[in-house]
Scaffold this motif. Sequence first.
Motif, short mmCIF file in Angstrom:
data_model
loop_
_atom_site.label_atom_id
_atom_site.label_comp_id
_atom_site.label_asym_id
_atom_site.label_seq_id
_atom_site.Cartn_x
_atom_site.Cartn_y
_atom_site.Cartn_z
N MET A 4 46.54 38.24 51.84
CA MET A 4 47.62 37.36 52.11
C MET A 4 48.65 37.64 50.78
N ASN A 23 45.84 37.95 39.29
CA ASN A 23 45.00 37.85 40.26
C ASN A 23 43.19 37.30 39.73
N THR A 25 40.03 38.96 39.86
CA THR A 25 39.38 40.36 38.88
C THR A 25 40.52 40.65 39.49
N ARG A 28 43.67 44.35 41.47
CA ARG A 28 43.48 44.33 42.38
C ARG A 28 45.18 44.89 43.32
N TRP A 216 41.16 41.08 60.34
CA TRP A 216 42.17 40.04 58.71
C TRP A 216 41.97 39.37 58.33
#
Length: 275
Positions: A4, A23, A25, A28, A216
């Motif tokens: 999202m 983010n 991580t 991305r 999703w």
Amino acid sequence: MGRMGRALARRLLDTGHRVAVWNRTPGRAEDLIRAGAIEAPTPEVASANAEVVFSVLTDDAAVAAVLGDQAPRLPGTAAVVDASTVSPETTARLASLYEGRFAACPVLGAPSALAAGQATLLVAGPPSLLERLAPLLESISPELRRCGDDPAAALVAKLLGNYLLLGGLALVSEAVVAGQAAGMSDPALRDLLGALAAPNLRNRLDDLIAGPHEGWFPTSMGSKDAHLFTDLARSRGRHLPVAELVAQLYAEAAAGELAEADVAGIVEVVRHRAG
Ligand SMILES: NC(=O)c1ccc[n+]([C@@H]2O[C@H](COP(=O)([O-])OP(=O)(O)OC[C@H]3O[C@@H](n4cnc5c(N)ncnc54)[C@H](OP(=O)(O)O)[C@@H]3O)[C@@H](O)[C@H]2O)c1
């Protein structure tokens, strides 16, 4: 930069806004960076010169970790808009941490709908802040539903909406299992359900009938939201028998091989229980 968050950043870029992303991580957001976003090393850096900060995170714990629990983590005067699906209590805490500059904006719709400007935004917060945010939110989606001055009210609306999706999928799953057991062909089932199922279930009918449950919105998140809904009712002294069962079904899915499957995978739990 989950499903999202990436969709929201994409929509903001497509509608001409300047966007910095963060983010937990890193790495991305490569395609978004190619499209003009800047990747920041911390939430503080991402929000330093921002007019508006959006957060879209898994659950209550993630939101507390990123936005703060006891004290606001993001300094400055930027408006803070949380689009995560969390409990109304967590939202109320954020509203008091970021007093006067916090709005809730949970989203009804798939990541692809959000990226295309077709999701429904459920927004609530102080009227003067909503006034200031209106052009930006309308550029993200014209489907804007105002839920009032209290940010927690948007989460109540979101949890009701998601219960209609999650409970509806469980109900249609039973119709699919019973119809197939009674010898209805898949095309006949599809035709009937296409005419009779609620609009919010229609994009999952093929998957409910024949899989492969690669969507999703994973059952782990469906389970989170079904439990947020029953917690909401229980904390107000209401025991909802159907919702309790629906929450159990999603918990069962999330605890096993269906954890990463789309919520339409609930049909396999129903099939298994049906014998
Ligand atoms: N998917 C949908 O169809 C949909 C529709 C409407 C609303 N929602 C809601 O939108 C929110 C996000 O959903 P999604 O589908 O985008 O989930 P997702 O793809 O799993 O992304 C979750 C995001 O939260 C981050 N995160 C999780 N725990 C964290 C922590 N402790 N600290 C910092 N970051 C953390 C993840 O970072 P990492 O990459 O580092 O793990 C990732 O960026 C959820 O509340 C969901 O219920 C989803």
